[in-house]
Scaffold this active site. Structure first.
Site, PDB file in Angstrom:
ATOM      1  N   ASP A   1      75.501  48.338  87.922  1.00  0.00           N
ATOM      2  CA  ASP A   1      75.166  48.997  89.290  1.00  0.00           C
ATOM      3  C   ASP A   1      75.546  48.275  90.547  1.00  0.00           C
ATOM      4  O   ASP A   1      74.968  48.468  91.484  1.00  0.00           O
ATOM      5  CB  ASP A   1      73.614  49.024  89.227  1.00  0.00           C
ATOM      6  CG  ASP A   1      72.992  47.570  89.044  1.00  0.00           C
ATOM      7  OD1 ASP A   1      73.773  46.756  89.177  1.00  0.00           O
ATOM      8  OD2 ASP A   1      71.807  47.349  88.386  1.00  0.00           O
TER       9      ASP A   1
ATOM     10  N   GLU B   1      75.909  50.140  80.054  1.00  0.00           N
ATOM     11  CA  GLU B   1      74.782  49.738  80.777  1.00  0.00           C
ATOM     12  C   GLU B   1      74.338  50.909  81.494  1.00  0.00           C
ATOM     13  O   GLU B   1      73.915  50.991  82.685  1.00  0.00           O
ATOM     14  CB  GLU B   1      74.725  48.564  81.497  1.00  0.00           C
ATOM     15  CG  GLU B   1      73.304  47.847  81.437  1.00  0.00           C
ATOM     16  CD  GLU B   1      73.074  46.659  82.487  1.00  0.00           C
ATOM     17  OE1 GLU B   1      73.028  46.749  83.537  1.00  0.00           O
ATOM     18  OE2 GLU B   1      73.378  45.595  81.655  1.00  0.00           O
TER      19      GLU B   1
ATOM     20  N   GLU C   1      71.457  48.971  94.376  1.00  0.00           N
ATOM     21  CA  GLU C   1      71.891  49.118  93.095  1.00  0.00           C
ATOM     22  C   GLU C   1      71.315  50.600  92.323  1.00  0.00           C
ATOM     23  O   GLU C   1      72.155  51.127  91.481  1.00  0.00           O
ATOM     24  CB  GLU C   1      71.409  47.989  92.210  1.00  0.00           C
ATOM     25  CG  GLU C   1      72.107  46.699  92.337  1.00  0.00           C
ATOM     26  CD  GLU C   1      71.570  45.557  93.580  1.00  0.00           C
ATOM     27  OE1 GLU C   1      70.702  46.329  94.322  1.00  0.00           O
ATOM     28  OE2 GLU C   1      72.051  44.682  93.695  1.00  0.00           O
TER      29      GLU C   1
ATOM     30  N   HIS D   1      68.114  36.440  94.804  1.00  0.00           N
ATOM     31  CA  HIS D   1      69.461  36.767  95.697  1.00  0.00           C
ATOM     32  C   HIS D   1      69.398  38.072  96.390  1.00  0.00           C
ATOM     33  O   HIS D   1      70.015  38.437  96.988  1.00  0.00           O
ATOM     34  CB  HIS D   1      70.685  36.548  94.772  1.00  0.00           C
ATOM     35  CG  HIS D   1      70.854  37.588  93.830  1.00  0.00           C
ATOM     36  ND1 HIS D   1      70.304  37.477  92.467  1.00  0.00           N
ATOM     37  CD2 HIS D   1      71.553  38.915  93.726  1.00  0.00           C
ATOM     38  CE1 HIS D   1      70.731  38.646  91.891  1.00  0.00           C
ATOM     39  NE2 HIS D   1      71.463  39.255  92.398  1.00  0.00           N
TER      40      HIS D   1
ATOM     41  N   ARG E   1      69.486  41.672  97.937  1.00  0.00           N
ATOM     42  CA  ARG E   1      69.451  41.955  99.251  1.00  0.00           C
ATOM     43  C   ARG E   1      68.155  42.370  99.838  1.00  0.00           C
ATOM     44  O   ARG E   1      67.861  41.907 100.966  1.00  0.00           O
ATOM     45  CB  ARG E   1      70.548  43.166  99.546  1.00  0.00           C
ATOM     46  CG  ARG E   1      71.802  42.690  99.879  1.00  0.00           C
ATOM     47  CD  ARG E   1      72.678  43.833  99.757  1.00  0.00           C
ATOM     48  NE  ARG E   1      73.977  43.369  99.566  1.00  0.00           N
ATOM     49  CZ  ARG E   1      75.142  42.993 100.540  1.00  0.00           C
ATOM     50  NH1 ARG E   1      75.135  43.297 101.537  1.00  0.00           N
ATOM     51  NH2 ARG E   1      76.323  42.722 100.022  1.00  0.00           N
TER      52      ARG E   1
ATOM     53  N   HIS F   1      72.469  31.100  94.400  1.00  0.00           N
ATOM     54  CA  HIS F   1      73.433  32.203  94.943  1.00  0.00           C
ATOM     55  C   HIS F   1      74.416  31.868  96.219  1.00  0.00           C
ATOM     56  O   HIS F   1      73.619  31.158  96.950  1.00  0.00           O
ATOM     57  CB  HIS F   1      72.867  33.447  94.899  1.00  0.00           C
ATOM     58  CG  HIS F   1      73.858  34.600  94.714  1.00  0.00           C
ATOM     59  ND1 HIS F   1      74.729  34.880  96.093  1.00  0.00           N
ATOM     60  CD2 HIS F   1      73.969  35.665  93.975  1.00  0.00           C
ATOM     61  CE1 HIS F   1      75.263  35.756  95.536  1.00  0.00           C
ATOM     62  NE2 HIS F   1      74.994  36.435  94.423  1.00  0.00           N
TER      63      HIS F   1
HETATM   64  C1  UD1 Z   1      76.223  41.295  94.249  1.00  0.00           C
HETATM   65  C2  UD1 Z   1      75.823  42.902  93.845  1.00  0.00           C
HETATM   66  C3  UD1 Z   1      74.458  42.783  93.100  1.00  0.00           C
HETATM   67  C4  UD1 Z   1      74.475  41.902  92.081  1.00  0.00           C
HETATM   68  C5  UD1 Z   1      75.041  40.214  92.248  1.00  0.00           C
HETATM   69  C6  UD1 Z   1      74.970  39.696  91.500  1.00  0.00           C
HETATM   70  C7  UD1 Z   1      76.170  44.548  95.107  1.00  0.00           C
HETATM   71  C8  UD1 Z   1      76.003  45.240  96.483  1.00  0.00           C
HETATM   72  N1  UD1 Z   1      75.482  43.795  94.952  1.00  0.00           N
HETATM   73  O1  UD1 Z   1      75.218  40.996  95.132  1.00  0.00           O
HETATM   74  O2  UD1 Z   1      73.852  43.956  92.556  1.00  0.00           O
HETATM   75  O3  UD1 Z   1      73.039  41.601  91.642  1.00  0.00           O
HETATM   76  O4  UD1 Z   1      76.216  40.537  93.063  1.00  0.00           O
HETATM   77  O5  UD1 Z   1      75.252  38.214  91.635  1.00  0.00           O
HETATM   78  O6  UD1 Z   1      77.193  45.119  94.644  1.00  0.00           O
HETATM   79  N2  UD1 Z   1      79.476  34.746  97.712  1.00  0.00           N
HETATM   80  C9  UD1 Z   1      80.652  33.693  97.824  1.00  0.00           C
HETATM   81  N3  UD1 Z   1      80.987  33.497  96.467  1.00  0.00           N
HETATM   82  C10 UD1 Z   1      80.881  34.205  95.556  1.00  0.00           C
HETATM   83  C11 UD1 Z   1      80.245  35.304  95.286  1.00  0.00           C
HETATM   84  C12 UD1 Z   1      79.478  35.608  96.666  1.00  0.00           C
HETATM   85  O7  UD1 Z   1      80.862  33.063  98.615  1.00  0.00           O
HETATM   86  O8  UD1 Z   1      81.455  33.818  94.325  1.00  0.00           O
HETATM   87  C13 UD1 Z   1      78.991  35.003  99.229  1.00  0.00           C
HETATM   88  C14 UD1 Z   1      79.853  35.965 100.080  1.00  0.00           C
HETATM   89  O9  UD1 Z   1      79.604  35.327 101.422  1.00  0.00           O
HETATM   90  C15 UD1 Z   1      79.640  37.128 100.111  1.00  0.00           C
HETATM   91  C16 UD1 Z   1      78.051  36.951  99.833  1.00  0.00           C
HETATM   92  O10 UD1 Z   1      77.986  35.683  98.937  1.00  0.00           O
HETATM   93  O11 UD1 Z   1      79.831  37.983 101.503  1.00  0.00           O
HETATM   94  C17 UD1 Z   1      77.271  38.408  99.041  1.00  0.00           C
HETATM   95  O12 UD1 Z   1      78.036  38.779  98.067  1.00  0.00           O
HETATM   96  P1  UD1 Z   1      77.716  40.270  97.760  1.00  0.00           P
HETATM   97  O13 UD1 Z   1      78.679  40.456  96.266  1.00  0.00           O
HETATM   98  O14 UD1 Z   1      78.006  41.303  98.773  1.00  0.00           O
HETATM   99  O15 UD1 Z   1      76.359  40.135  97.381  1.00  0.00           O
HETATM  100  P2  UD1 Z   1      75.241  39.669  96.148  1.00  0.00           P
HETATM  101  O16 UD1 Z   1      74.257  39.418  96.577  1.00  0.00           O
HETATM  102  O17 UD1 Z   1      76.100  38.671  95.429  1.00  0.00           O
HETATM  103  N1  UDP Z   2      73.736  33.241  85.752  1.00  0.00           N
HETATM  104  C1  UDP Z   2      74.573  32.192  85.671  1.00  0.00           C
HETATM  105  N2  UDP Z   2      74.303  31.059  86.552  1.00  0.00           N
HETATM  106  C2  UDP Z   2      73.429  31.016  87.493  1.00  0.00           C
HETATM  107  C3  UDP Z   2      72.559  32.260  87.491  1.00  0.00           C
HETATM  108  C4  UDP Z   2      72.622  33.320  86.680  1.00  0.00           C
HETATM  109  O1  UDP Z   2      75.644  32.403  84.875  1.00  0.00           O
HETATM  110  O2  UDP Z   2      73.532  30.050  88.224  1.00  0.00           O
HETATM  111  C5  UDP Z   2      73.803  34.309  84.999  1.00  0.00           C
HETATM  112  C6  UDP Z   2      72.644  34.761  84.080  1.00  0.00           C
HETATM  113  O3  UDP Z   2      72.458  34.330  83.021  1.00  0.00           O
HETATM  114  C7  UDP Z   2      72.742  36.368  84.021  1.00  0.00           C
HETATM  115  C8  UDP Z   2      73.655  36.942  85.135  1.00  0.00           C
HETATM  116  O4  UDP Z   2      74.217  35.522  85.651  1.00  0.00           O
HETATM  117  O5  UDP Z   2      73.569  36.543  82.959  1.00  0.00           O
HETATM  118  C9  UDP Z   2      72.891  37.524  86.178  1.00  0.00           C
HETATM  119  O6  UDP Z   2      73.446  37.659  87.344  1.00  0.00           O
HETATM  120  P1  UDP Z   2      72.822  37.622  88.869  1.00  0.00           P
HETATM  121  O7  UDP Z   2      71.540  37.240  88.771  1.00  0.00           O
HETATM  122  O8  UDP Z   2      73.699  37.184  89.761  1.00  0.00           O
HETATM  123  O9  UDP Z   2      72.899  39.299  88.762  1.00  0.00           O
HETATM  124  P2  UDP Z   2      72.021  40.634  88.537  1.00  0.00           P
HETATM  125  O10 UDP Z   2      71.875  40.658  86.999  1.00  0.00           O
HETATM  126  O11 UDP Z   2      70.812  40.532  89.292  1.00  0.00           O
HETATM  127  O12 UDP Z   2      72.808  41.782  88.988  1.00  0.00           O
END
Ligand code: UD1
Ligand code: UDP
Length: 367
Positions: free
Chosen positions: A96, A118, A132, A206, A208, A239
């Site tokens: 999602d 999924e 999502e 984490h 939004r 995160h």
């Molecule tokens: C995204 C997904 C969310 C998922 C999450 C898993 C969307 C809109 N959101 O949210 O569904 O639960 O990933 O973790 O698709 N950043 C880094 N390095 C990284 C990753 C992120 O610096 O490796 C920072 C960047 O500044 C980026 C911000 O995190 O702009 C947000 O990342 P983003 O993918 O937009 O949102 P998530 O909260 O990670």
């Molecule tokens: N996870 C990880 N390292 C962390 C936190 C979570 O590898 O520090 C793993 C966790 O075991 C799960 C996945 O990341 O498999 C969940 O990711 P996240 O919570 O970022 O996203 P969501 O599932 O909410 O989309």
């Protein structure tokens, strides 16, 4: 040769697609093209390295504090070129995220069949989780093959008019991934900082819709808990989102019972979960993993698309109100009957063979 193009961009998608890609790679008559959108960078690379996955194409879209619009538009324009070049038989997406939704739209524009791993999770609340819930509904409107993890997600799809012949109930591939990660003799530096008679709470947050006040409420509740309970330590792999990092460090930097650490690779995360007393999270994937490890989970959200875990008894959805969060944490720490009831629930997410089922269906799809 059936050419399957898997497209994903974030940590959880990579963890749950890794076992499927491994399965495609070892299946004769199938070839695997891996496209990462790069919606995540460091957090995605951790998973690719761990599972030894190689991206054939990296759209490299991530920017600091990225918006939903930039994620979507960059993927649409960059994936367009890759699909034209590779001409896959299927595009395989997961879950999602905005990478998932944008990749599905791009595949639709190229009239390539979309298979959704999924599929069928729903809260039916447009803004919870945001974005999502709409990402998965839109992806399911566009998809051709639906891999539903449970019968409940299958029922959701049937209610939306999806033909049953297009749906397969497979289990969740996260259970497959866990077979690569759990190690009973595991240790981690952070554990040596915590006295062995302390109880460990593992925290992740984490989403939004929780950034800002909801997250601040939960963090305050955690601070109050540690004042009341010197025998409790909280491990929080934070995160990399700047909005989350800033708030977590502001609230917790002076609390020696809260250990803020970098995001963990998934082996570390699963093993720390298995060493924890209970888990607090707004994550989707973590809600699916904890039942396998017999860990109670307090879900820091108003709604969950994973009611299977609630029905099984492992998950309790508590929202983000400070006093509600505090009282639920205290209850799990003091009421052993409640704790045991949540800890012994059965894992509703399958037998670890979801990837085999998915690949076998793709292999015979055109028969
Ligand atoms: C995204 C997904 C969310 C998922 C999450 C898993 C969307 C809109 N959101 O949210 O569904 O639960 O990933 O973790 O698709 N950043 C880094 N390095 C990284 C990753 C992120 O610096 O490796 C920072 C960047 O500044 C980026 C911000 O995190 O702009 C947000 O990342 P983003 O993918 O937009 O949102 P998530 O909260 O990670
Ligand atoms: N996870 C990880 N390292 C962390 C936190 C979570 O590898 O520090 C793993 C966790 O075991 C799960 C996945 O990341 O498999 C969940 O990711 P996240 O919570 O970022 O996203 P969501 O599932 O909410 O989309």
């Amino acid at each position: 040769m059936i050419k399957v193009m898997s497209v994903f961009g974030t940590r959880p998608e990579a963890i749950k697609m890794a076992p499927v890609i491994k399965e495609i790679e070892k299946t004769s008559g199938m070839s695997s093209i891996v496209v990462v959108t790069g919606q995540h960078r460091e957090m995605l690379d951790q998973v690719l390295d761990l599972f030894d996955l190689h991206a054939d194409h990296n759209l490299d879209i991530m920017e600091k504090n990225q918006t939903l619009t930039t994620i979507t538009t960059k993927i649409l324009s960059r994936l367009d070129v890759v699909i034209d070049q590779e001409k896959p038989d299927f595009v395989l997406v997961h879950g999602d995220t905005t990478s998932t939704m944008a990749a599905s739209l791009s595949a639709f524009y190229h009239q390539i069949p979309i298979a959704h791993v999924e599929a069928g999770l729903r809260t039916w609340d447009k803004y919870s989780p945001y974005p999502e819930e709409m990402n998965r509904q839109l992806t399911d409107r566009l998809s051709d093959i639906y891999f539903a993890p449970t019968t409940l997600s299958e029922e959701n799809l049937l209610k939306e008019g999806i033909q049953s012949s297009k749906i397969a109930v497979t289990g969740n591939t996260v259970i497959d991934a866990m077979q690569y990660t759990i190690d009973k003799s595991y240790n981690h530096d952070v554990l040596s900082q915590i006295p062995s008679d302390h109880k460990i709470i593992l925290l992740t947050m984490h989403r939004r819709e929780n950034q800002g006040q909801p997250m601040a409420n939960v963090f305050q509740a955690v601070n109050e808990l540690t004042q009341l309970r010197p025998d409790v330590d909280v491990i929080y792999p934070v995160h990399l989102s700047p909005a989350v990092q800033t708030l977590a460090h502001d609230v917790f930097d002076n609390n020696s019972q809260v250990h803020l650490i970098d995001p963990l690779n998934v082996v570390d995360f699963h093993n720390l979960m298995s060493r924890s007393y209970f888990v607090m999270t707004d994550s989707g994937g973590v809600q699916e993993e904890a039942p396998s490890l017999n860990k109670p989970v307090l879900v820091l959200r108003d709604a969950t698309e994973r009611p299977e875990g609630v029905d099984a008894g492992t998950l309790k959805v508590i929202g983000t109100d400070k006093s509600v969060v505090l009282s639920n944490m205290l209850a799990l720490l003091t009421d052993n009957v409640l704790y045991q009831k949540m800890a012994i629930a059965k894992n509703p997410y399958g037998d670890g063979k979801a990837s085999q089922r998915i690949v076998s269906i793709l292999q015979h799809y055109s028969d």
